[in-house]
Design an enzyme around this catalytic site. Structure first.
Site, mmCIF file in Angstrom:
data_model
loop_
_atom_site.group_PDB
_atom_site.id
_atom_site.type_symbol
_atom_site.label_atom_id
_atom_site.label_comp_id
_atom_site.label_asym_id
_atom_site.label_seq_id
_atom_site.Cartn_x
_atom_site.Cartn_y
_atom_site.Cartn_z
ATOM 1 N N THR A 54 -3.317 -10.511 11.529
ATOM 2 C CA THR A 54 -4.014 -11.066 12.773
ATOM 3 C C THR A 54 -3.166 -11.473 13.943
ATOM 4 O OG1 THR A 54 -5.566 -11.928 11.133
ATOM 5 C CG2 THR A 54 -5.650 -12.811 13.231
ATOM 6 N N VAL A 75 1.017 -1.282 -0.130
ATOM 7 C CA VAL A 75 -0.017 -0.317 0.139
ATOM 8 C C VAL A 75 0.819 1.259 -0.005
ATOM 9 C CG1 VAL A 75 -1.577 1.114 1.430
ATOM 10 C CG2 VAL A 75 -1.970 -0.925 0.812
ATOM 11 N N CYS A 93 -6.022 -9.304 2.919
ATOM 12 C CA CYS A 93 -6.976 -8.364 3.914
ATOM 13 C C CYS A 93 -8.163 -9.227 3.933
ATOM 14 C CB CYS A 93 -7.360 -7.184 2.598
ATOM 15 S SG CYS A 93 -6.032 -6.114 2.357
ATOM 16 N N GLU A 145 -4.832 -5.287 -5.167
ATOM 17 C CA GLU A 145 -3.493 -5.751 -5.861
ATOM 18 C C GLU A 145 -3.729 -6.138 -7.135
ATOM 19 O OE1 GLU A 145 -0.996 -8.307 -3.270
ATOM 20 O OE2 GLU A 145 -1.813 -6.889 -1.465
ATOM 21 N N SER A 165 -3.269 2.258 7.067
ATOM 22 C CA SER A 165 -3.445 0.868 7.289
ATOM 23 C C SER A 165 -4.803 0.578 7.779
ATOM 24 C CB SER A 165 -2.615 0.457 8.676
ATOM 25 O OG SER A 165 -1.215 0.637 8.526
ATOM 26 N N LYS A 187 -3.952 -13.925 -6.648
ATOM 27 C CA LYS A 187 -4.803 -13.639 -7.859
ATOM 28 C C LYS A 187 -3.938 -13.152 -8.969
ATOM 29 C CE LYS A 187 -6.762 -9.232 -7.796
ATOM 30 N NZ LYS A 187 -6.963 -7.866 -7.353
ATOM 31 N N ARG A 201 0.183 -13.833 0.288
ATOM 32 C CA ARG A 201 -0.428 -13.990 1.577
ATOM 33 C C ARG A 201 -2.106 -14.580 1.644
ATOM 34 N NH1 ARG A 201 0.942 -7.916 3.420
ATOM 35 N NH2 ARG A 201 0.242 -7.566 1.142
ATOM 36 N N ARG A 220 14.069 -3.933 1.913
ATOM 37 C CA ARG A 220 12.922 -3.435 1.166
ATOM 38 C C ARG A 220 13.224 -1.945 0.661
ATOM 39 N NH1 ARG A 220 6.675 -4.962 2.841
ATOM 40 N NH2 ARG A 220 6.438 -5.962 0.878
HETATM 41 P P1 NAD Z 1 3.183 -4.782 4.002
HETATM 42 O O1 NAD Z 1 3.535 -6.016 5.039
HETATM 43 O O2 NAD Z 1 3.353 -5.147 2.471
HETATM 44 O O3 NAD Z 1 3.835 -3.873 4.286
HETATM 45 C C1 NAD Z 1 4.016 -3.046 5.537
HETATM 46 C C2 NAD Z 1 5.419 -2.286 5.801
HETATM 47 O O4 NAD Z 1 5.580 -1.858 7.063
HETATM 48 C C3 NAD Z 1 6.282 -3.467 5.889
HETATM 49 O O5 NAD Z 1 7.434 -3.177 4.732
HETATM 50 C C4 NAD Z 1 7.154 -3.278 7.207
HETATM 51 O O6 NAD Z 1 8.462 -3.475 7.107
HETATM 52 C C5 NAD Z 1 6.712 -2.058 7.719
HETATM 53 N N1 NAD Z 1 6.578 -1.451 9.054
HETATM 54 C C6 NAD Z 1 6.284 -2.190 10.005
HETATM 55 N N2 NAD Z 1 6.530 -1.620 11.271
HETATM 56 C C7 NAD Z 1 7.001 -0.442 10.806
HETATM 57 C C8 NAD Z 1 7.620 0.720 11.443
HETATM 58 N N3 NAD Z 1 7.318 0.778 12.886
HETATM 59 N N4 NAD Z 1 8.361 1.510 10.951
HETATM 60 C C9 NAD Z 1 8.659 1.464 9.625
HETATM 61 N N5 NAD Z 1 8.095 0.326 9.154
HETATM 62 C C10 NAD Z 1 7.234 -0.414 9.552
HETATM 63 O O7 NAD Z 1 1.438 -4.553 4.273
HETATM 64 P P2 NAD Z 1 0.530 -3.932 3.141
HETATM 65 O O8 NAD Z 1 0.032 -4.787 2.369
HETATM 66 O O9 NAD Z 1 1.152 -2.642 2.347
HETATM 67 O O10 NAD Z 1 -0.573 -3.529 4.102
HETATM 68 C C11 NAD Z 1 -0.489 -2.336 4.756
HETATM 69 C C12 NAD Z 1 -1.704 -1.851 5.527
HETATM 70 O O11 NAD Z 1 -2.551 -1.573 4.605
HETATM 71 C C13 NAD Z 1 -2.518 -3.138 6.235
HETATM 72 O O12 NAD Z 1 -3.201 -2.434 7.451
HETATM 73 C C14 NAD Z 1 -3.395 -3.650 5.249
HETATM 74 O O13 NAD Z 1 -4.518 -4.299 5.908
HETATM 75 C C15 NAD Z 1 -3.814 -2.470 4.558
HETATM 76 N N6 NAD Z 1 -4.314 -2.540 3.041
HETATM 77 C C16 NAD Z 1 -3.653 -3.438 2.466
HETATM 78 C C17 NAD Z 1 -4.241 -3.587 1.072
HETATM 79 C C18 NAD Z 1 -3.338 -4.516 0.062
HETATM 80 O O14 NAD Z 1 -4.066 -4.547 -0.889
HETATM 81 N N7 NAD Z 1 -2.328 -5.060 0.442
HETATM 82 C C19 NAD Z 1 -5.260 -2.662 0.726
HETATM 83 C C20 NAD Z 1 -5.788 -1.944 1.334
HETATM 84 C C21 NAD Z 1 -5.353 -1.813 2.676
HETATM 85 C C1 UDX Z 2 -9.293 -6.337 -1.713
HETATM 86 C C2 UDX Z 2 -10.382 -5.406 -1.921
HETATM 87 O O1 UDX Z 2 -10.808 -5.475 -3.333
HETATM 88 C C3 UDX Z 2 -9.739 -3.815 -2.109
HETATM 89 O O2 UDX Z 2 -10.616 -3.008 -2.123
HETATM 90 C C4 UDX Z 2 -8.995 -3.852 -0.403
HETATM 91 O O3 UDX Z 2 -8.306 -2.555 -0.556
HETATM 92 C C5 UDX Z 2 -7.981 -4.896 -0.398
HETATM 93 O O4 UDX Z 2 -8.596 -6.153 -0.384
HETATM 94 P P1 UDX Z 2 -7.392 -7.674 -3.032
HETATM 95 O O5 UDX Z 2 -7.399 -8.387 -1.967
HETATM 96 O O6 UDX Z 2 -5.895 -6.954 -3.565
HETATM 97 O O7 UDX Z 2 -8.313 -6.314 -2.791
HETATM 98 O O8 UDX Z 2 -7.893 -8.209 -4.429
HETATM 99 P P2 UDX Z 2 -9.424 -8.691 -4.879
HETATM 100 O O9 UDX Z 2 -9.394 -8.194 -6.037
HETATM 101 O O10 UDX Z 2 -10.399 -8.044 -3.957
HETATM 102 O O11 UDX Z 2 -9.425 -10.113 -4.562
HETATM 103 C C6 UDX Z 2 -9.563 -10.569 -3.317
HETATM 104 C C7 UDX Z 2 -9.612 -12.457 -3.507
HETATM 105 O O12 UDX Z 2 -10.926 -12.694 -4.013
HETATM 106 C C8 UDX Z 2 -8.810 -12.985 -4.705
HETATM 107 O O13 UDX Z 2 -8.113 -14.246 -4.301
HETATM 108 C C9 UDX Z 2 -9.507 -12.934 -5.846
HETATM 109 O O14 UDX Z 2 -9.158 -14.195 -6.815
HETATM 110 C C10 UDX Z 2 -10.995 -13.318 -5.215
HETATM 111 N N1 UDX Z 2 -12.075 -13.149 -6.110
HETATM 112 C C11 UDX Z 2 -12.277 -11.982 -6.479
HETATM 113 C C12 UDX Z 2 -12.871 -14.322 -6.567
HETATM 114 O O15 UDX Z 2 -12.704 -15.457 -5.937
HETATM 115 N N2 UDX Z 2 -14.216 -13.898 -7.315
HETATM 116 C C13 UDX Z 2 -14.430 -12.584 -7.519
HETATM 117 O O16 UDX Z 2 -15.408 -12.604 -8.139
HETATM 118 C C14 UDX Z 2 -13.554 -11.726 -7.329
#
Ligand code: NAD
Ligand code: UDX
Length: 480
Positions: free
Chosen positions: A90, A12, A272, A161, A127, A335, A342, A38
């Site tokens: 979690t 993110v 997520c 993603e 986050s 996906k 994850r 990273r």
């Molecule tokens: P990620 O694990 O890819 O990235 C988090 C980063 O934070 C890591 O690189 C870690 O080293 C760093 N970090 C942790 N503690 C730290 C600290 N104290 N100081 C500096 N850096 C630190 O996680 P992500 O997928 O980017 O998700 C981040 C947040 O966004 C989560 O809460 C997640 O639920 C939310 N989110 C994720 C997505 C997604 O698609 N991945 C979408 C929407 C929201």
């Molecule tokens: C999700 C939310 O879509 C996004 O808005 C939020 O910020 C983060 O969580 P992401 O997990 O990156 O995004 O991908 P998403 O496209 O939502 O797919 C999640 C999972 O559901 C994948 O495993 C995908 O293959 C599955 N999926 C999605 C299905 O099985 N069927 C569908 O119709 C759509």
């Protein structure tokens, strides 16, 4: 020049800040992380995450108004707006283990902000966090503030993603929650001004803090619930001869329901959906709402059921044993268009097959062998997920080979499992694959991407989620 610092250079933080830098040339954006490797990757030609379009945006802005640094304290202390985008996984131990969000990383970021700040800051929750986290963060910041003023905003991220850059360039909405005080409203406006550089104003909505925090959990719960609903239908389709794609199409044409997110699959994955629903379940339980908690828990139970069902279907079709048989796994990412594994359903399916002593040959265009081996040897938390409770011995992973070509993976295999909907799997030469496989040759399509009729013509026995069953499968024991 407004200075933005983002703590957390992950899936993110990285893409979101790159797009802010691209769209706001007058803003300086620094992304910091405790992971030095990273940060080094963000500064190299090999970015730490694969996301279509990301390379171009980073290359255009890096070194101009976009920087990646491990010097966290310096950039935090200099920033006007601090986004916190650290992981909130979690909890695996202690109170709320298996459900509650682990806010350790968030808390340590907040304590560090309080320690190093010398001027007022806007601190933005990027986050995904439990409702009321802003209150806790506010307490940490103000108790250590030495008179410095902080405004906390909740600005949850809705990108998915694989389409992150597209989603960030053209968001359906930007949500900003803040305090309803004059200072809170001023902070909301400051963040609005950043987004307004490219997002139409009517798509930038503001709410109170708790609504913004809860909206993020609610949105993910609703999305995941749609998938569990269509997956539940897919089981009924197989039992009755209906076709889940036709049912989804017919249902989705009702504009009140809509056509998106109705693809039956082997189950949803990603960092997520499960995490955020578990978090929601925990919050409901803590607020004395067990019925509401159970309602949302069911979304995860159906997801686990779907993964189990897929494994059971595969094993029962292949004469009730896959012991010693080579099974090709096409796709490991959760996906397409991402290398992220994850919570990918592939982990549970592979562990299920390994539990039945299959030999797996895995191919994914974006996931490395190291990652796959790590995922398959790692123990997950034990919640009430039947699939997670199956212990896997560390030696099982010796039954796994990772290859860099779908034809290599399928050579001499008894069965092929499609677990990620990568476009390249749609156009494989399935005749060639069939010719090089053991017979009878099976395809188990967990993503409904193959042309079932064409594959059956070639000679495959084909299982596709929620589609009318192959005559072969009908004769096999029923799968629950
Ligand atoms: P990620 O694990 O890819 O990235 C988090 C980063 O934070 C890591 O690189 C870690 O080293 C760093 N970090 C942790 N503690 C730290 C600290 N104290 N100081 C500096 N850096 C630190 O996680 P992500 O997928 O980017 O998700 C981040 C947040 O966004 C989560 O809460 C997640 O639920 C939310 N989110 C994720 C997505 C997604 O698609 N991945 C979408 C929407 C929201
Ligand atoms: C999700 C939310 O879509 C996004 O808005 C939020 O910020 C983060 O969580 P992401 O997990 O990156 O995004 O991908 P998403 O496209 O939502 O797919 C999640 C999972 O559901 C994948 O495993 C995908 O293959 C599955 N999926 C999605 C299905 O099985 N069927 C569908 O119709 C759509």
């Amino acid at each position: 020049m407004v200075k933005i610092c983002c703590i957390g250079a992950g899936y993110v933080g990285g893409p979101t800040m790159a797009v802010i830098a691209w769209k706001c040339p007058s803003v300086e954006v620094v992304v910091v992380d405790i992971s030095v490797s990273r940060i080094a990757a963000w500064n190299s030609d090999q970015l730490p995450i694969y996301e279509p379009g990301l390379d171009e945006v980073v290359k255009q802005c890096r070194g101009k108004n976009l920087f990646f640094s491990a010097d966290i304290e310096k950039h935090v202390s200099e920033a006007d707006i601090i986004f916190v985008s650290v992981n909130t996984p979690t909890k695996t131990q202690g109170l709320g283990a298996g459900k509650a969000a682990d806010l350790t990383y968030w808390e340590s970021a907040a304590r560090m902000i309080a320690d190093v700040s010398k001027s007022s800051k806007i601190v933005v929750e990027k986050s995904t966090v439990p409702v009321k986290t802003a209150e806790a963060i506010e307490k940490i910041l103000t108790h250590n503030s030495r008179g410095i003023k902080y405004q906390i905003l909740s600005n949850p991220e809705f990108l998915a993603e694989g389409t992150a850059i597209q989603d960030l360039f053209n968001p359906e909405r930007v949500l900003i929650g803040g305090r309803e005080t004059p200072d809170g409203q001023k902070a909301i406006q400051a963040l609005k001004d950043v987004y307004a550089q490219w997002v139409p104003e009517d798509r930038i909505i503001s709410t109170n803090l708790w609504s913004a925090e809860l909206s993020k959990l609610a949105a993910n719960a609703f999305l995941a619930q749609r998938i569990s609903s269509v997956n539940a239908m897919s089981a009924l389709c197989e039992a009755t001869g209906a076709d889940v794609s036709q049912v989804s199409h017919a249902v989705g044409m009702d504009t009140r329901i809509g056509p998106k997110f109705l693809n039956a699959s082997v189950g949803f994955g990603g960092s997520c959906f499960q995490k955020d629903i578990l978090n929601l379940v925990y919050i409901c339980e803590c607020n004395g709402l067990p019925q509401v908690a159970n309602y949302w828990k069911q979304v995860i139970k159906i997801n686990d059921y779907q993964k189990n069902r897929f494994v059971n279907r595969l094993v029962s079709s292949m004469f009730n044993t896959v012991s010693g048989k080579k099974i090709a796994i096409l796709g490991f990412a959760f996906k397409k268009d991402t290398g992220d594994t994850r919570e990918t359903p592939a982990i549970d399916v592979c562990k299920g097959l390994l539990g039945d002593k299959a030999c797996l040959s895995i191919y994914d265009p974006q996931v490395t062998e190291d990652q796959i081996q790590r995922d398959l040897s790692m123990n997950k938390f034990n919640w009430d997920h039947p699939i997670h409770l199956q212990p896997i011995s560390p030696s099982s992973v010796k039954q796994v080979s990772v290859v860099w070509d779908a034809y290599e993976a399928t050579k001499d295999a008894h069965g092929v499992c499609i677990l990620t909907e990568w476009d390249e799997f749609k156009t494989l030469d399935y005749q060639r694959i069939f010719d090089n496989m053991q017979k009878p040759a099976f395809v188990f399509d967990g993503r409904n991407i193959v042309n079932v009729d064409k594959l059956r013509e070639i000679g495959f026995i084909v299982y596709s989620m929620g589609k009318p069953l192959d005559p072969w499968l009908k004769d096999m024991p029923a799968v629950a």
